[in-house]
Scaffold this active site. Structure first.
Site, PDB file in Angstrom:
ATOM      1  N   HIS A   1      37.422  42.212  30.141  1.00 36.59           N
ATOM      2  CA  HIS A   1      38.566  41.359  30.465  1.00 36.59           C
ATOM      3  C   HIS A   1      38.450  40.955  31.924  1.00 36.59           C
ATOM      4  O   HIS A   1      38.120  41.784  32.786  1.00 36.59           O
ATOM      5  CB  HIS A   1      39.875  42.097  30.217  1.00 36.59           C
ATOM      6  CG  HIS A   1      41.077  41.243  30.470  1.00 36.59           C
ATOM      7  ND1 HIS A   1      41.292  40.049  29.828  1.00 36.59           N
ATOM      8  CD2 HIS A   1      42.122  41.399  31.326  1.00 36.59           C
ATOM      9  CE1 HIS A   1      42.414  39.505  30.260  1.00 36.59           C
ATOM     10  NE2 HIS A   1      42.942  40.309  31.170  1.00 36.59           N
TER      11      HIS A   1
ATOM     12  N   ASP B   1      40.271  39.339  35.119  1.00 39.99           N
ATOM     13  CA  ASP B   1      41.359  38.851  35.961  1.00 39.99           C
ATOM     14  C   ASP B   1      40.733  38.362  37.265  1.00 39.99           C
ATOM     15  O   ASP B   1      40.408  39.164  38.142  1.00 39.99           O
ATOM     16  CB  ASP B   1      42.373  39.966  36.235  1.00 39.99           C
ATOM     17  CG  ASP B   1      43.189  40.306  35.013  1.00 39.99           C
ATOM     18  OD1 ASP B   1      43.790  39.385  34.442  1.00 39.99           O
ATOM     19  OD2 ASP B   1      43.226  41.487  34.620  1.00 39.99           O
TER      20      ASP B   1
ATOM     21  N   ASP C   1      45.939  39.287  26.825  1.00 38.46           N
ATOM     22  CA  ASP C   1      46.791  39.767  27.916  1.00 38.46           C
ATOM     23  C   ASP C   1      47.827  38.739  28.343  1.00 38.46           C
ATOM     24  O   ASP C   1      48.233  38.712  29.490  1.00 38.46           O
ATOM     25  CB  ASP C   1      45.919  40.166  29.111  1.00 38.46           C
ATOM     26  CG  ASP C   1      46.639  41.109  30.067  1.00 38.46           C
ATOM     27  OD1 ASP C   1      47.569  41.807  29.630  1.00 38.46           O
ATOM     28  OD2 ASP C   1      46.283  41.139  31.257  1.00 38.46           O
TER      29      ASP C   1
END
Length: 305
Positions: free
Chosen positions: A13, A15, A125
């Site tokens: 993931h 970010d 998310d």
């Protein structure tokens, strides 16, 4: 008797800016991509890796190491590096319908320049799901969706697999990640550590699953590839002989869900009307929206996300 089939999917993931700066993320990206590419190229048993469903990760990577674009393209074409369909991981409750459309449009265009996109509306998310997403996904030829936040058992079903409809009847098969995208991060290799981590998770996931195909995503925010994953899978098979453990693509899980279609609940705007649920109201796509939405002019992307 098999209690459940546990599907372990390697992923990362991303970010780009949150508890890392852009510069820190780029350093981590270079290191992580070096490991991912090398493993996919050298280990025939390590068959795939999910790159978080957003092509902005590759945009940053190619800005620093453009010489590796051919390697990435070869792995995408081989179905080993799984990319898209988004440009960035959008928050569907905070932006306009036009933003969501163009996010997918740009992401799909990026994917097609390298190979094929992952045809799953993957939002692991985002904080809430727009009721119009099945309609938008269908316009891009996507009939599957996977997400974490945005569903409540008070609004239609207490199961993690269901059919999700927009108010026009557009439909996707949905798989919720009830415990998030990181429950399989940094899995320990010892029995005590695995039992401590997973036994409570198995109870929740198996109770909520229609098919008894449960997901154990092996990844986390900016997490490097877990090199010893096959040793861990062997250990899990030893500890839990009543369960099957597979390294699986998300598509393989959806195939099993779709085989049980007649057992799935149908959720629509009419049955889920509270904020931050699958049925919350959000801007609709523009009138006349179809899968042949015209290609927009070239755009200049911002240097920040």
């Amino acid at each position: 008797m098999t209690v459940s089939r546990v599907h372990i999917t390697p992923h990362m993931h991303w970010d780009r800016e949150w508890y890392f700066t852009t510069e820190e993320s780029r350093i981590l990206l270079i290191n992580n991509m070096a490991e991912i590419l090398a493993r996919l190229e050298s280990d025939p048993d390590y068959k795939f890796y999910v790159l978080d469903g957003q092509t902005a990760v590759l945009e940053d990577y190619f800005a620093i190491q453009p010489e590796n674009k051919a390697r990435v393209k070869a792995l995408v074409e081989a179905g080993k590096l799984i990319i898209g369909p988004w440009y960035t991981q959008t928050d569907t409750m905070q932006v306009s319908g036009e933003s969501i459309l163009r996010n997918l449009l740009y992401g799909m265009r990026d994917c097609l320049s390298l190979g094929e996109p992952m045809k799953i509306g993957y939002l692991p998310d985002s904080f809430g799901m727009s009721s119009q997403l099945p309609h938008i996904f269908n316009g891009f030829g996507i009939d599957r969706a996977m997400f974490w936040r945005g569903c409540s058992e008070r609004h239609g079903t207490d199961k993690t697999e269901f059919l999700w409809q927009s108010n026009d009847g557009s439909e996707v098969t949905a798989q919720v990640l009830p415990l998030g995208y990181a429950i399989g991060k940094y899995l320990p290799e010892d029995e005590a550590g695995l039992r401590k981590r997973l036994e409570s998770y198995f109870k929740v996931l198996e109770k909520a699953s229609v098919t008894q195909d449960i997901l154990l995503p092996n990844g986390h925010d900016q997490m490097p590839l877990q090199q010893n994953i096959f040793a861990i899978i062997d250990k899990l098979r030893e500890i839990y002989p009543q369960r099957e453990f597979h390294m699986s693509r998300f598509e393989q899980v959806f195939e099993r869900i779709e085989a049980c279609r007649d057992q799935l609940a149908t959720l629509s705007r009419g049955s889920s009307t509270t904020a931050n649920t699958c049925g919350c109201t959000a801007p609709s796509p523009p009138p006349g929206w179809t899968s042949s939405w015209p290609t927009p002019p070239s755009r200049t992307r911002s240097s920040t996300s």
